[in-house]
Design a protein around this motif. Sequence first.
Motif, mmCIF file in Angstrom:
data_model
loop_
_atom_site.group_PDB
_atom_site.id
_atom_site.type_symbol
_atom_site.label_atom_id
_atom_site.label_comp_id
_atom_site.label_asym_id
_atom_site.label_seq_id
_atom_site.Cartn_x
_atom_site.Cartn_y
_atom_site.Cartn_z
ATOM 1 N N SER A 289 57.034 46.481 28.886
ATOM 2 C CA SER A 289 55.228 45.496 29.549
ATOM 3 C C SER A 289 55.053 46.110 31.082
ATOM 4 O O SER A 289 56.190 46.028 31.597
ATOM 5 N N ASN A 290 54.046 46.519 31.060
ATOM 6 C CA ASN A 290 53.457 46.745 32.644
ATOM 7 C C ASN A 290 52.119 45.707 32.653
ATOM 8 O O ASN A 290 51.348 46.151 33.761
ATOM 9 N N ARG A 291 52.354 44.933 32.354
ATOM 10 C CA ARG A 291 50.773 44.009 32.730
ATOM 11 C C ARG A 291 51.351 43.501 33.968
ATOM 12 O O ARG A 291 50.154 43.652 35.232
ATOM 13 N N GLY A 292 52.650 42.511 34.146
ATOM 14 C CA GLY A 292 52.486 41.815 35.633
ATOM 15 C C GLY A 292 51.769 40.358 35.743
ATOM 16 O O GLY A 292 51.281 40.029 36.594
ATOM 17 N N SER B 72 56.710 38.951 34.322
ATOM 18 C CA SER B 72 55.932 39.070 32.793
ATOM 19 C C SER B 72 56.326 41.030 33.105
ATOM 20 O O SER B 72 56.061 42.006 31.745
ATOM 21 N N ASN B 73 56.380 41.641 34.159
ATOM 22 C CA ASN B 73 56.613 43.277 34.133
ATOM 23 C C ASN B 73 57.780 43.717 34.355
ATOM 24 O O ASN B 73 58.389 43.508 35.289
ATOM 25 N N GLU B 74 57.722 44.682 33.312
ATOM 26 C CA GLU B 74 59.102 45.266 32.513
ATOM 27 C C GLU B 74 58.987 46.358 33.029
ATOM 28 O O GLU B 74 60.297 46.969 32.244
ATOM 29 N N THR B 75 58.529 47.562 34.064
ATOM 30 C CA THR B 75 58.400 48.689 34.402
ATOM 31 C C THR B 75 59.617 49.122 35.157
ATOM 32 O O THR B 75 60.123 47.730 36.011
ATOM 33 N N ARG B 76 60.360 49.813 35.093
ATOM 34 C CA ARG B 76 61.258 49.950 35.609
ATOM 35 C C ARG B 76 61.172 50.247 37.371
ATOM 36 O O ARG B 76 60.690 50.573 37.990
ATOM 37 N N ALA B 77 61.851 49.408 37.250
ATOM 38 C CA ALA B 77 62.230 49.852 38.897
ATOM 39 C C ALA B 77 62.924 50.627 39.690
ATOM 40 O O ALA B 77 63.232 51.072 38.755
HETATM 41 C C1 LIG Z 1 55.068 46.466 38.504
HETATM 42 O O1 LIG Z 1 56.427 46.714 39.153
HETATM 43 C C2 LIG Z 1 56.057 47.763 40.092
HETATM 44 C C3 LIG Z 1 57.611 48.160 39.736
HETATM 45 O O2 LIG Z 1 57.756 47.427 41.063
HETATM 46 C C4 LIG Z 1 55.223 47.940 40.459
HETATM 47 O O3 LIG Z 1 54.908 49.422 40.662
HETATM 48 C C5 LIG Z 1 53.735 48.340 39.469
HETATM 49 O O4 LIG Z 1 52.626 47.780 40.380
HETATM 50 C C6 LIG Z 1 53.708 46.329 38.486
HETATM 51 N N1 LIG Z 1 53.363 46.033 38.483
HETATM 52 C C7 LIG Z 1 51.600 44.778 38.568
HETATM 53 C C8 LIG Z 1 51.378 44.904 37.217
HETATM 54 O O5 LIG Z 1 52.243 44.267 38.910
#
Ligand SMILES: *[C@@H]1O[C@H](CO)[C@@H](O)[C@H](O)[C@H]1NC(C)=O
Length: 226
Positions: free
Chosen positions: A90-93, A98-103
């Motif tokens: 998930s990249n939604r935030g 709920s944001n599960e993109t790679r940190a």
């Molecule tokens: C989700 O987290 C990534 C990594 O921290 C960030 O770059 C991105 O902007 C975030 N996305 C949202 C939709 O908040």
Amino acid sequence: MVLKTIVAFVAIGALAVLSGAPQTEAHSWADCIDWKFKDPKKPSWNDNGGRCIGYARRYPVALNMPFGTQDKIFRYFQQDADPRVAIPCSNRGDGYGSNETRADPVSKAYGGNFGRMTTTTVGDTLCVRWPAKNHAFPQYLIDRFVQINLSPVRNGKDITQLELLKNTVAKLDFTKCMPGADIDLKACGGCFKVPRRAPGTYLLQWRWMLDQGQWYSSCADIKIKK
Ligand SMILES: *[C@@H]1O[C@H](CO)[C@@H](O)[C@H](O)[C@H]1NC(C)=O
């Protein structure tokens, strides 16, 4: 035409009520990636039957929400049906956590307000927990098995959904849940052995199909030690 549609809708609605079919909107997610049973001889997924020591990315443990209610904060993630374009994580935030993109580094998605990252070893058993969300019935599921996909890429970027599908390391029965009347909030889970990987951090994906082609996924980083 419109009338026909309305009639069909009402009929389907009535049928659902009569047959006691679960609500199709309910969707699940990985609540815990590394669940430790209090008594391994009597494994229980209930809160009082163990504890979680490894979580998905940015799992908001500080919110102290009761088990199975994190859909209120959009914890679930519905993927595109086509794995060639589906985003694995998930990249939604659009909700806390709920944001599960790679940190970068991956450790930033763990600790503090978030849950701990999973640390394990090759051959160790990982037990993954999820809420039933009205769907733990084999007869209502087209595919009752949750995929555990483990990236072969060490300390690297997330791979695509197609690549993840070539790295399914376990299939866990979604319907293996605790007994109980509450079909929404029942705790479910399954265990698998960590396959051979060189020491490092890897993307683990929990992926489950609700209706035909309707996939949900949760992503975690797991550190495999020597
Ligand atoms: C989700 O987290 C990534 C990594 O921290 C960030 O770059 C991105 O902007 C975030 N996305 C949202 C939709 O908040």
